[in-house]
Design an enzyme around this catalytic site. Structure first.
Site, PDB file in Angstrom:
ATOM      1  N   ARG A 237      71.155  99.055  62.005  1.00 56.34           N
ATOM      2  CA  ARG A 237      71.912  98.001  62.703  1.00 56.34           C
ATOM      3  C   ARG A 237      71.932  98.154  64.226  1.00 56.34           C
ATOM      4  NH1 ARG A 237      77.119  96.289  59.181  1.00 56.34           N
ATOM      5  NH2 ARG A 237      76.894  94.338  60.279  1.00 56.34           N
TER       6      ARG A 237
ATOM      7  N   ARG B 163      89.182  96.991  54.616  1.00 58.18           N
ATOM      8  CA  ARG B 163      88.664  96.441  55.873  1.00 58.18           C
ATOM      9  C   ARG B 163      88.508  94.925  55.785  1.00 58.18           C
ATOM     10  NH1 ARG B 163      83.243  98.528  57.255  1.00 58.18           N
ATOM     11  NH2 ARG B 163      83.532  96.779  58.652  1.00 58.18           N
TER      12      ARG B 163
ATOM     13  N   LEU C 293      67.739  91.247  54.855  1.00 65.46           N
ATOM     14  CA  LEU C 293      68.368  91.394  56.171  1.00 65.46           C
ATOM     15  C   LEU C 293      68.600  92.843  56.569  1.00 65.46           C
ATOM     16  CD1 LEU C 293      70.924  88.489  56.573  1.00 65.46           C
ATOM     17  CD2 LEU C 293      68.562  88.632  57.237  1.00 65.46           C
TER      18      LEU C 293
ATOM     19  N   CYS D 286      75.040 102.902  60.474  1.00 65.92           N
ATOM     20  CA  CYS D 286      76.143 102.784  59.526  1.00 65.92           C
ATOM     21  C   CYS D 286      75.578 102.722  58.144  1.00 65.92           C
ATOM     22  CB  CYS D 286      76.994 101.565  59.840  1.00 65.92           C
ATOM     23  SG  CYS D 286      76.190 100.065  59.374  1.00 65.92           S
TER      24      CYS D 286
ATOM     25  N   ASP E  91      75.975  89.367  52.360  1.00 65.75           N
ATOM     26  CA  ASP E  91      77.315  89.873  52.028  1.00 65.75           C
ATOM     27  C   ASP E  91      77.755  89.532  50.604  1.00 65.75           C
ATOM     28  OD1 ASP E  91      77.460  90.963  54.531  1.00 65.75           O
ATOM     29  OD2 ASP E  91      78.919  89.543  55.334  1.00 65.75           O
TER      30      ASP E  91
ATOM     31  N   LYS F 160      87.505  87.000  57.876  1.00 63.63           N
ATOM     32  CA  LYS F 160      87.463  88.149  58.791  1.00 63.63           C
ATOM     33  C   LYS F 160      86.339  87.978  59.817  1.00 63.63           C
ATOM     34  CE  LYS F 160      85.117  91.961  57.466  1.00 63.63           C
ATOM     35  NZ  LYS F 160      84.102  92.370  58.447  1.00 63.63           N
ATOM     36  N   ASN F 161      85.158  87.590  59.342  1.00 57.15           N
ATOM     37  CA  ASN F 161      84.011  87.523  60.255  1.00 57.15           C
ATOM     38  C   ASN F 161      84.075  86.347  61.226  1.00 57.15           C
ATOM     39  OD1 ASN F 161      83.038  89.800  59.108  1.00 57.15           O
ATOM     40  ND2 ASN F 161      81.273  88.855  58.090  1.00 57.15           N
TER      41      ASN F 161
END
Ligand code: UD1
Length: 421
Positions: free
Chosen positions: A121, A400, A329, A116, A307, A22-23
């Site tokens: 972010r 998502r 992060l 978010c 992630d 996805k990314n």
């Protein structure tokens, strides 16, 4: 609203085929804005974020045809320059159209992405880079308004902090700029490498691909001819299923991956006493007689990915001893902790560090709430070993980013069903 019901303690086995990343796909779809030709993209993951991004391309005036893991995009009809609030609010990655639209049309408006679930972010680094390339940027009525009527100019950009999206936006802007752009402290994630390779295969001169210093020669607004390509495998989806094998302590083959992209994940599983067999395009996790605790610090690629932090936290609940996870992060990325506690985990958070007191067979099924994409996958993993039934609510977060999660888990023996409440 939909929820997932998972019955824990089923044996899992067999093979999981990993989808496209996805990314990687998101910036790659954005980069088609730089092209004049139709582009066919294969290995496209069927997840909500990708469909949202394609909707954005449609709203910008582009057209696309999607079927069976492939999309063909015609960017030549793009004639609008605004990414509106209704799309940006559902997907922050919409900011990725800023660089290419601005570079192509000399103007772009993107609704300001709000805070978010995983922290504030900001997008200041994206904007600073584009300003260095000559853009004038103002924030007006909640929109970023960027203009460069005479086109963007090559510049030297030194990122104060490594940013994946900021690097992607700058690369795409630089591809159509006038002259040479140097990016120092660029992100080096495999998704960035693929974006650079796709552009390089289409005639953009890029030096330093895969390193933290990129030098890009711009085309001075001449649109590109981008060749067809396939999206690289999703290293985070792969890592999640590797953790599914580890947490259930079963043998599982994870196929259609690039093992090189999984090195930091493999290395942490090895520290936890798992054997990971590697093939050209697959990895196989073998069960262990003792899951050992681990210390993890999240960092930029090739370090351990933020992630994958939540999934390893779920796994650490089953280790024999005390593990720690340092999230470097993002602030606020421990929201899965309170939900793991509901399942009976023993976790303490102090600032950006979580300490997990692991012990096998302690989790018990309960109702839990997904809070963001990767946090949700940690709950799925925990549910696989919890005693009894776990209901995971707000699973739109999972949709998502995970293609056919129930199908893939069911195929390897897990008991997972989707219900509407
Ligand atoms: C991307 C990934 C996300 C992953 C993250 C870090 C996509 C669609 N998403 O997000 O899954 O968790 O990389 O690997 O690819 N920052 C600023 N100013 C900016 C931009 C970023 O301060 O202008 C900060 C962020 O708050 C964060 C850090 O930089 O602390 C890294 O963020 P960044 O790499 O930009 O993440 P994303 O591209 O949003």
């Amino acid at each position: 609203m939909k929820y997932l019901k998972i019955i824990g303690k089923n044996k899992i086995s067999g093979e999981v085929i990993i989808s496209g990343a996805k990314n990687a796909a998101l910036p790659l779809i954005a980069c088609t804005i730089l092209a004049k030709n139709e582009i066919s993209i294969g290995n496209l993951p069927d997840v909500v974020d990708i469909n949202t991004f394609l909707k954005l391309i449609d709203k910008l005036g582009g057209t696309f045809q999607k079927n069976e893991g492939r999309v063909t995009i015609n960017p030549s009809t793009i004639n609008k320059t605004t990414a509106t609030y209704d799309i940006v609010k559902t997907m922050r990655a919409s900011i990725l159209v800023l660089g290419p639209i601005l570079a192509r049309f000399g103007y772009c408006e993107v609704s300001l992405p709000g805070g978010c679930a995983i922290g504030q972010r900001p997008v200041d680094l994206h904007l600073k880079a584009l300003e260095a390339m000559g853009a004038k940027i103002v924030i007006n009525h909640g929109y970023i308004e960027a203009s460069a009527p005479d086109g963007l100019k090559g510049a030297k950009i030194v990122f104060d902090k490594v940013t994946v999206g900021g690097t992607e936006n700058t690369i795409m802007a630089a591809a159509l700029a006038n002259g040479e752009t140097t990016i120092i402290n660029a992100a080096k994630e495999p998704e960035i490498v693929q974006l650079c390779e796709v552009l390089a295969n289409s005639g953009v001169k890029i030096e330093g691909i895969g390193s933290s210093k990129l030098i890009i020669q711009g085309s001075n607004k001449e649109l590109l001819e981008i060749k067809d390509f396939d999206v690289i495998p999703d290293r985070i989806e792969a890592g999640t299923y590797m953790c599914a094998a580890a947490i259930t302590n079963e043998k599982l083959k994870i196929s259609k991956v690039i093992p090189l992209h999984l090195e930091s994940i493999i290395s942490k599983l090895e520290e936890m006493n798992f054997q990971v067999l590697q093939d050209e395009d697959s990895v196989t996790i073998l069960p262990t007689d003792e899951i050992k605790p681990v210390n993890i610090v999240t960092t930029e690629y090739p370090g351990f990915p933020t992630d994958m932090q939540a999934q390893f936290m779920a796994l650490a609940t089953q280790a024999n001893g005390v593990s720690t996870i340092d999230e470097r992060l993002f602030e606020n990325r421990f929201m899965h902790v309170s939900e793991l506690l509901r399942l009976g985990a023993d976790i303490h958070v102090n600032g950006n560090t979580a300490t997990i007191n692991g012990k096998a067979n302690t989790l018990k099924g309960s109702d839990v709430m997904a809070t963001d994409l990767r946090a949700s996958s940690a709950l799925v993993l925990a549910a696989l070993v919890a005693q009894g039934e776990t209901n995971i609510h707000r699973i739109y977060h999972l949709d998502r980013g995970y293609e056919d999660l129930e199908g893939k888990l069911t195929k390897i023996g897990a008991e997972v069903k989707r219900f509407t409440e």
